[in-house]
Design an enzyme around this catalytic site. Structure first.
Site, PDB file in Angstrom:
ATOM      1  N   SER A  98     -48.613  50.285  54.563  1.00  0.00           N
ATOM      2  CA  SER A  98     -49.822  49.489  54.948  1.00  0.00           C
ATOM      3  C   SER A  98     -51.134  50.227  55.269  1.00  0.00           C
ATOM      4  O   SER A  98     -51.330  51.139  54.459  1.00  0.00           O
ATOM      5  CB  SER A  98     -49.649  48.605  56.048  1.00  0.00           C
ATOM      6  OG  SER A  98     -50.468  47.417  56.192  1.00  0.00           O
ATOM      7  N   ASP A 222     -45.961  39.235  49.976  1.00  0.00           N
ATOM      8  CA  ASP A 222     -46.594  39.846  50.897  1.00  0.00           C
ATOM      9  C   ASP A 222     -48.009  38.966  51.326  1.00  0.00           C
ATOM     10  O   ASP A 222     -48.993  38.737  50.505  1.00  0.00           O
ATOM     11  CB  ASP A 222     -47.060  41.414  50.603  1.00  0.00           C
ATOM     12  CG  ASP A 222     -47.552  42.124  51.758  1.00  0.00           C
ATOM     13  OD1 ASP A 222     -48.308  41.648  52.790  1.00  0.00           O
ATOM     14  OD2 ASP A 222     -47.518  43.467  51.841  1.00  0.00           O
ATOM     15  N   HIS A 250     -44.461  41.584  53.870  1.00  0.00           N
ATOM     16  CA  HIS A 250     -45.088  42.898  54.172  1.00  0.00           C
ATOM     17  C   HIS A 250     -43.982  43.924  54.674  1.00  0.00           C
ATOM     18  O   HIS A 250     -44.495  45.091  54.689  1.00  0.00           O
ATOM     19  CB  HIS A 250     -46.206  42.639  55.221  1.00  0.00           C
ATOM     20  CG  HIS A 250     -47.274  43.632  55.470  1.00  0.00           C
ATOM     21  ND1 HIS A 250     -47.719  44.340  54.380  1.00  0.00           N
ATOM     22  CD2 HIS A 250     -47.522  44.197  56.819  1.00  0.00           C
ATOM     23  CE1 HIS A 250     -48.661  45.204  54.722  1.00  0.00           C
ATOM     24  NE2 HIS A 250     -48.390  45.349  56.120  1.00  0.00           N
TER      25      HIS A 250
END
Length: 271
Positions: A98, A222, A250
């Site tokens: 991320s 996601d 995610h």
């Protein structure tokens, strides 16, 4: 083994170093708003297989110092370089999730991939987490601005809402609490500053600078970093391979942790 590395005067970064004598080193950069503990289900497995696993807590998060400033991608990449130098790392695998993926990309461009043998991007928030003119993939800017407002008004509730979108697979309440408590460990000002960095910074040109073989892992479900961003990374990073995770959101490192570990090991061994 845990210790601190001074990255600039009066700012120390926490480093977790598992199996320091391992033959292959993987340096993990966690996503917002967590800590190195996010990779617990890799740290349980990979050191047993001979890998040295190093987790950094980004400044402002986890057990690292929490200064009021220094949350742009350049400074965060500089922090990584300081750790690399302090540990004298050579030919290591850099893995970022991320926002950690965005930091990894900036490190690769800013330092020309210094000492990195391979790159792993896991739901990386790049080249832009928000939609921009002529760039329709990403989150709406208004939604991120709302998150910033919620961070200042009721951060625990913001974190709960964020956590509810994190995984695709069913997760227990205790595991959701585990993720929530990682977020609470961060400083509120650091939490908001990173959200502001998502709006201010882009990494389009950075992608073109990456020369290392790159594995891109991205969950197709996601809701935080849309899958289309992984596709764009794959299109713009030479020598990259995109592996869609069909049953992940995610948090692919937990949603499909066995597949995640297998793909990571296969990439390191065979690439």
């Amino acid at each position: 083994m845990g210790y601190y590395v001074m990255v600039e005067p009066e700012v120390k970064i926490y480093v977790e170093d598992l199996n320091p004598r391992g033959e292959e080193t993987i340096l993990f950069l966690h996503g917002w708003p967590a800590s190195h503990r996010l990779f617990e289900y890799q740290f349980n497995v990979l050191p047993k297989m001979g890998y040295r696993c190093i987790g950094i807590d980004t400044r402002g998060f986890g057990m690292s110092d929490k200064p009021f400033e220094g949350y742009d991608y350049d400074r965060l990449a500089d922090d990584v370089r300081a750790v690399v130098d302090a540990l004298k790392l050579k030919s290591f695998v850099l893995a970022g999730h991320s926002t950690g993926g965005a930091i990894a990309i900036r490190y690769m461009a800013r330092y020309r991939g210094y000492s990195v043998s391979k790159l792993v991007l896991i739901a990386a928030a790049a080249p832009s987490l928000i939609k921009r003119p002529n760039f329709p993939c990403g989150l709406n800017k208004e939604d991120v601005l709302k998150m910033i407002e919620e961070t200042y008004e009721d951060r625990p509730q913001m974190l709960r809402d964020f956590g509810s979108n994190f995984f695709f697979q069913h997760t227990s309440e205790p595991l959701n609490d585990w993720l929530f408590n990682m977020g609470l460990q961060a400083a509120s000002w650091a939490t908001a500053a990173i959200e502001e960095t998502w709006i201010k910074e882009v990494l389009f040109s950075d992608l073109k600078e990456i020369k290392a073989d790159t594995l891109i892992i991205h969950g197709i479900h996601d809701k935080i970093v849309p899958f289309c961003l992984g596709e764009i990374q794959n299109q713009n990073i030479r020598n990259s391979k995109l592996v869609p995770f069909q049953f992940s959101g995610h948090g692919s490192f937990y949603d499909e942790k066995d597949k995640f570990n297998d793909e990571l090991i296969k990439f390191i061994k065979n690439c």
